[in-house]
Design a protein around this motif. Sequence first.
Motif, PDB file in Angstrom:
ATOM      1  N   PRO A 196       0.842  -1.205   0.000  1.00 47.91           N
ATOM      2  CA  PRO A 196       0.000   0.000   0.000  1.00 47.91           C
ATOM      3  C   PRO A 196       0.874   1.251   0.000  1.00 47.91           C
ATOM      4  O   PRO A 196       1.880   1.309   0.712  1.00 47.91           O
ATOM      5  CB  PRO A 196      -0.805  -0.133   1.302  1.00 47.91           C
ATOM      6  CG  PRO A 196      -0.744  -1.584   1.656  1.00 47.91           C
ATOM      7  CD  PRO A 196       0.573  -2.077   1.157  1.00 47.91           C
ATOM      8  N   TRP A 197       0.508   2.231  -0.810  1.00 41.26           N
ATOM      9  CA  TRP A 197       1.349   3.424  -0.890  1.00 41.26           C
ATOM     10  C   TRP A 197       1.437   4.134   0.449  1.00 41.26           C
ATOM     11  O   TRP A 197       2.469   4.745   0.775  1.00 41.26           O
ATOM     12  CB  TRP A 197       0.843   4.361  -1.984  1.00 41.26           C
ATOM     13  CG  TRP A 197      -0.463   5.065  -1.698  1.00 41.26           C
ATOM     14  CD1 TRP A 197      -1.711   4.680  -2.073  1.00 41.26           C
ATOM     15  CD2 TRP A 197      -0.620   6.296  -0.970  1.00 41.26           C
ATOM     16  NE1 TRP A 197      -2.656   5.576  -1.641  1.00 41.26           N
ATOM     17  CE2 TRP A 197      -2.017   6.583  -0.958  1.00 41.26           C
ATOM     18  CE3 TRP A 197       0.245   7.173  -0.337  1.00 41.26           C
ATOM     19  CZ2 TRP A 197      -2.542   7.722  -0.334  1.00 41.26           C
ATOM     20  CZ3 TRP A 197      -0.275   8.310   0.293  1.00 41.26           C
ATOM     21  CH2 TRP A 197      -1.649   8.570   0.286  1.00 41.26           C
ATOM     22  N   GLN A 198       0.377   4.042   1.252  1.00 46.27           N
ATOM     23  CA  GLN A 198       0.388   4.719   2.551  1.00 46.27           C
ATOM     24  C   GLN A 198       1.473   4.156   3.463  1.00 46.27           C
ATOM     25  O   GLN A 198       2.189   4.914   4.127  1.00 46.27           O
ATOM     26  CB  GLN A 198      -0.981   4.598   3.240  1.00 46.27           C
ATOM     27  CG  GLN A 198      -2.108   5.327   2.530  1.00 46.27           C
ATOM     28  CD  GLN A 198      -2.859   4.462   1.534  1.00 46.27           C
ATOM     29  OE1 GLN A 198      -2.339   3.440   1.053  1.00 46.27           O
ATOM     30  NE2 GLN A 198      -4.081   4.836   1.208  1.00 46.27           N
ATOM     31  N   ALA A 199       1.594   2.828   3.491  1.00 49.92           N
ATOM     32  CA  ALA A 199       2.626   2.213   4.324  1.00 49.92           C
ATOM     33  C   ALA A 199       4.015   2.565   3.816  1.00 49.92           C
ATOM     34  O   ALA A 199       4.933   2.826   4.612  1.00 49.92           O
ATOM     35  CB  ALA A 199       2.430   0.688   4.337  1.00 49.92           C
ATOM     36  N   ALA A 200       4.180   2.586   2.497  1.00 48.40           N
ATOM     37  CA  ALA A 200       5.480   2.937   1.932  1.00 48.40           C
ATOM     38  C   ALA A 200       5.850   4.377   2.277  1.00 48.40           C
ATOM     39  O   ALA A 200       6.971   4.653   2.719  1.00 48.40           O
ATOM     40  CB  ALA A 200       5.467   2.733   0.424  1.00 48.40           C
ATOM     41  N   ALA A 231      -0.170  14.222   5.746  1.00 46.82           N
ATOM     42  CA  ALA A 231      -0.406  13.804   7.124  1.00 46.82           C
ATOM     43  C   ALA A 231       0.397  12.567   7.492  1.00 46.82           C
ATOM     44  O   ALA A 231       0.778  12.383   8.655  1.00 46.82           O
ATOM     45  CB  ALA A 231      -1.900  13.537   7.334  1.00 46.82           C
ATOM     46  N   LEU A 232       0.679  11.723   6.515  1.00 43.65           N
ATOM     47  CA  LEU A 232       1.406  10.478   6.779  1.00 43.65           C
ATOM     48  C   LEU A 232       2.890  10.690   7.030  1.00 43.65           C
ATOM     49  O   LEU A 232       3.515   9.905   7.738  1.00 43.65           O
ATOM     50  CB  LEU A 232       1.238   9.514   5.601  1.00 43.65           C
ATOM     51  CG  LEU A 232      -0.090   8.781   5.504  1.00 43.65           C
ATOM     52  CD1 LEU A 232      -0.225   8.119   4.140  1.00 43.65           C
ATOM     53  CD2 LEU A 232      -0.213   7.744   6.612  1.00 43.65           C
ATOM     54  N   ASN A 233       3.453  11.743   6.433  1.00 44.63           N
ATOM     55  CA  ASN A 233       4.906  11.923   6.533  1.00 44.63           C
ATOM     56  C   ASN A 233       5.247  13.407   6.619  1.00 44.63           C
ATOM     57  O   ASN A 233       5.083  14.136   5.642  1.00 44.63           O
ATOM     58  CB  ASN A 233       5.606  11.286   5.339  1.00 44.63           C
ATOM     59  CG  ASN A 233       7.095  11.125   5.548  1.00 44.63           C
ATOM     60  OD1 ASN A 233       7.751  12.022   6.057  1.00 44.63           O
ATOM     61  ND2 ASN A 233       7.639   9.981   5.163  1.00 44.63           N
ATOM     62  N   PRO A 234       5.747  13.870   7.765  1.00 43.11           N
ATOM     63  CA  PRO A 234       6.055  15.294   7.925  1.00 43.11           C
ATOM     64  C   PRO A 234       7.230  15.760   7.075  1.00 43.11           C
ATOM     65  O   PRO A 234       7.456  16.968   6.957  1.00 43.11           O
ATOM     66  CB  PRO A 234       6.366  15.413   9.419  1.00 43.11           C
ATOM     67  CG  PRO A 234       6.811  14.036   9.830  1.00 43.11           C
ATOM     68  CD  PRO A 234       6.007  13.101   8.993  1.00 43.11           C
TER      69      PRO A 234
END
Length: 270
Positions: A196-200, A231-234
């Motif tokens: 999943p792109w979110q986990a990556a 939001a996933l990665n600052p």
Amino acid sequence: MVSDTPWRKGWVEVAGGRLAYHRTGGSGPVMVLAHGLTDNGLCWSRLANALQDRFDMILLDARGHGESARISDGPPHDPGVDLAEACEALGLVAPIMVGHSVGARAALDFAALRPDGLAALVLEDPPLLPLLDAAKTERRRLGFQQDVEAMQALSDDGLAERGRQSHPTWDEGDFPAWRSSKRQVDPRAYPEFQRPWQAALAAVTVPTLLVCGTVADGSLVKDDIAAEASALNPRLEVVRIEGAGHNTRRENFPAYLDAVSNFLSRVTGY
């Protein structure tokens, strides 16, 4: 568009084949360029010409594209693993990675697989989409194969006309590599991403630029996706380029070059 200075051509061994590349050389930091679906490494030529005085740039042909290995029978290849194995085989230590479209998606997976393996990451309009189930993947793969075969059946003049009609705002220098790449692509080269792109994205530890066009002009990165990514990665920065869509650098090259160049200057010092 081609470089005024000859670029070195080579191949690098990865599991199940080898990948072709062109390398500009020079003493600057290494930058690896991962192209989009049906393109080849030389489709980055305009950017490479603009930045080769600052960076040692590797224009990689993905598996099934350009002069790289064809798609073999068996389990689907992993584009992120291909990038990781190519960088390792070339002896690269923390290169900059720049990817477009599915090349950007592969670069994202590489960055997640090798958290300490990059200096910076640039993602040009990646398909940040849900993973498909097996049935949908097979339908997409079949549709892609049919599209490629139909395109490759066109005459040279027909292919050139299709390119200009589909991309009327591109610089003329972008078309030679684009046309060549369409002749070279393996009809079975549709990629299957496995994370999943979110986990990556959440696993990426280096400064990252998400550069994309506007949704109205064809960008794949909708506003809610850009907000979720932020939001996933600052460490992620998002820049939208007006007057451009999915092929962001080809549709507004000056603005794209400014965004990428300024980002790299800030985060790498080059």
